[in-house]
Motif scaffolding. Structure first.
Motif, PDB file in Angstrom:
ATOM      1  N   VAL A   1      40.478  38.469  36.955  1.00 45.68           N
ATOM      2  CA  VAL A   1      40.467  39.608  36.036  1.00 45.68           C
ATOM      3  C   VAL A   1      41.544  39.455  34.961  1.00 45.68           C
ATOM      4  O   VAL A   1      41.262  39.572  33.763  1.00 45.68           O
ATOM      5  CB  VAL A   1      40.647  40.933  36.795  1.00 45.68           C
TER       6      VAL A   1
ATOM      7  N   ARG B   1      32.438  44.733  43.814  1.00 46.40           N
ATOM      8  CA  ARG B   1      33.106  43.861  44.775  1.00 46.40           C
ATOM      9  C   ARG B   1      33.721  44.691  45.894  1.00 46.40           C
ATOM     10  O   ARG B   1      34.279  45.747  45.662  1.00 46.40           O
ATOM     11  CB  ARG B   1      34.204  43.085  44.056  1.00 46.40           C
TER      12      ARG B   1
ATOM     13  N   ALA C   1      42.397  45.186  39.322  1.00 49.37           N
ATOM     14  CA  ALA C   1      40.955  45.119  39.049  1.00 49.37           C
ATOM     15  C   ALA C   1      40.431  46.446  38.510  1.00 49.37           C
ATOM     16  O   ALA C   1      39.566  46.481  37.634  1.00 49.37           O
ATOM     17  CB  ALA C   1      40.203  44.726  40.315  1.00 49.37           C
TER      18      ALA C   1
ATOM     19  N   PRO D   1      39.798  39.277  49.363  1.00 45.61           N
ATOM     20  CA  PRO D   1      39.427  38.735  48.054  1.00 45.61           C
ATOM     21  C   PRO D   1      40.226  39.322  46.905  1.00 45.61           C
ATOM     22  O   PRO D   1      40.068  38.901  45.762  1.00 45.61           O
ATOM     23  CB  PRO D   1      37.957  39.154  47.928  1.00 45.61           C
ATOM     24  N   ASN D   2      41.104  40.285  47.177  1.00 43.64           N
ATOM     25  CA  ASN D   2      41.727  41.018  46.088  1.00 43.64           C
ATOM     26  C   ASN D   2      42.590  40.128  45.190  1.00 43.64           C
ATOM     27  O   ASN D   2      42.610  40.297  43.969  1.00 43.64           O
ATOM     28  CB  ASN D   2      42.562  42.183  46.634  1.00 43.64           C
TER      29      ASN D   2
ATOM     30  N   GLN E   1      42.333  36.803  44.591  1.00 45.78           N
ATOM     31  CA  GLN E   1      41.533  35.911  43.752  1.00 45.78           C
ATOM     32  C   GLN E   1      40.780  36.700  42.689  1.00 45.78           C
ATOM     33  O   GLN E   1      40.641  36.254  41.542  1.00 45.78           O
ATOM     34  CB  GLN E   1      40.565  35.090  44.601  1.00 45.78           C
ATOM     35  N   ASP E   2      40.308  37.906  43.047  1.00 44.11           N
ATOM     36  CA  ASP E   2      39.622  38.744  42.061  1.00 44.11           C
ATOM     37  C   ASP E   2      40.577  39.165  40.950  1.00 44.11           C
ATOM     38  O   ASP E   2      40.247  39.096  39.759  1.00 44.11           O
ATOM     39  CB  ASP E   2      39.047  39.994  42.736  1.00 44.11           C
TER      40      ASP E   2
ATOM     41  N   ILE F   1      33.176  43.124  39.020  1.00 42.75           N
ATOM     42  CA  ILE F   1      34.168  43.055  40.095  1.00 42.75           C
ATOM     43  C   ILE F   1      34.697  44.448  40.395  1.00 42.75           C
ATOM     44  O   ILE F   1      34.836  44.848  41.558  1.00 42.75           O
ATOM     45  CB  ILE F   1      35.320  42.100  39.710  1.00 42.75           C
ATOM     46  N   ARG F   2      34.995  45.215  39.360  1.00 46.80           N
ATOM     47  CA  ARG F   2      35.501  46.570  39.554  1.00 46.80           C
ATOM     48  C   ARG F   2      34.473  47.458  40.253  1.00 46.80           C
ATOM     49  O   ARG F   2      34.796  48.248  41.139  1.00 46.80           O
ATOM     50  CB  ARG F   2      35.893  47.165  38.201  1.00 46.80           C
TER      51      ARG F   2
ATOM     52  N   HIS G   1      46.943  44.160  43.584  1.00 50.82           N
ATOM     53  CA  HIS G   1      45.783  43.416  43.081  1.00 50.82           C
ATOM     54  C   HIS G   1      44.542  44.285  42.944  1.00 50.82           C
ATOM     55  O   HIS G   1      43.761  44.135  42.010  1.00 50.82           O
ATOM     56  CB  HIS G   1      45.517  42.218  43.993  1.00 50.82           C
ATOM     57  N   ARG G   2      44.337  45.206  43.873  1.00 49.75           N
ATOM     58  CA  ARG G   2      43.171  46.083  43.773  1.00 49.75           C
ATOM     59  C   ARG G   2      43.290  46.988  42.542  1.00 49.75           C
ATOM     60  O   ARG G   2      42.331  47.195  41.809  1.00 49.75           O
ATOM     61  CB  ARG G   2      43.046  46.920  45.047  1.00 49.75           C
TER      62      ARG G   2
END
Length: 250
Positions: free
Chosen positions: A121, A102, A34, A113-114, A116-117, A98-99, A30-31
């Motif tokens: 995205v 966040r 983003a 939060p990764n 949901q972010d 976000i990138r 997820h990271r």
């Protein structure tokens, strides 16, 4: 279609970042999803800049996103669509922030939060990509959505392709899950019953139609003539149950 309307190199960068963002999302990165979303934004801002000015900041050059957004919203671009002037730049701003801003680790309350972010995205990227396709000419919103889905080849760790034969690498998986994972791997493309019959283990073939009927009753697949599609509910089942991940060996 995109290259007929926009700069070739920018389209290549846009599509590559889109594919990586989606692929990382499917695989739980997820990271990284983003991060690729930010790369997508940089290509998208340049495309908007090119549409509005006939030129763009070179790839690798310092991109002034706020200045581009201000210009797009100015009187100088009154002849352009609201998507170019307002909607796309505002959507890109969310992803870009976000990138850049966040916290990619954990919030103070311990909630990561990764996910949901990354979910936000990838949905914004879907919409922006569909807008670019729609604006390139001759495409309805529904056609644009289908084309966007078709851009991504879902490479998942538990399925390996051998030529045109996708093999599930989890022996003992129950028939319904086995079928869903193969269909998920194929993405939005329809799969013929004949192909699916060949892909599943011999022991599952006798009751394959019954398996498909059960999945259809649960709205996880849709059958039409001799073809099968995975539904949004089927995709969600695969993702939320984390069936994509290869189990750790003992």
């Amino acid at each position: 279609m995109l290259k007929a309307a926009y700069d070739d190199k920018l389209v290549d960068e846009l599509v590559a970042a889109y594919e990586e963002a989606k692929r990382n999302y499917y695989l739980g990165g997820h990271r990284l999803s983003a991060v690729e979303g930010g790369r997508f934004c940089e290509a998208a801002y340049r495309i908007l800049e090119d549409v509005a000015k006939g030129k763009h900041t070179p790839l690798g050059g310092k991109l002034q996103t706020m200045e581009i957004a201000d210009y797009l919203a100015s009187r100088a671009t009154n002849g352009l669509s609201r998507s170019v002037r307002h909607f796309i730049p505002r959507a890109l701003r969310i992803v870009y922030d976000i990138r850049n801003n966040r916290d990619a680790a954990h919030l103070a309350d311990g909630i990561d939060p990764n996910l949901q972010d990354a979910t936000l995205v990838v949905h914004v990227l879907d919409w922006v990509m569909a807008e670019f396709i729609r604006m390139s000419g001759g495409t309805s919103p529904e056609q644009a959505r289908v084309m966007v889905e078709g851009l991504v080849s879902r490479k998942i760790p538990v399925v390996q392709d051998f030529g045109l034969f996708p093999k599930l690498l989890l022996p003992g998986t129950r028939a319904g899950d086995h079928v869903l994972m193969l269909l998920y791997h194929k993405g939005p493309r329809e799969v013929s019953y004949t192909d699916l019959y060949q892909w599943v283990p011999a022991a599952m073939r006798k009751h394959l139609r019954r398996t498909l009927r059960t999945l259809e009753e649960k709205a996880l697949v849709h059958q039409e003539s001799e073809t099968v599609h995975i539904t949004y509910a089927g995709e969600n089942t695969i993702e939320t149950r984390r069936l994509l991940e290869m189990p750790i060996a003992d």
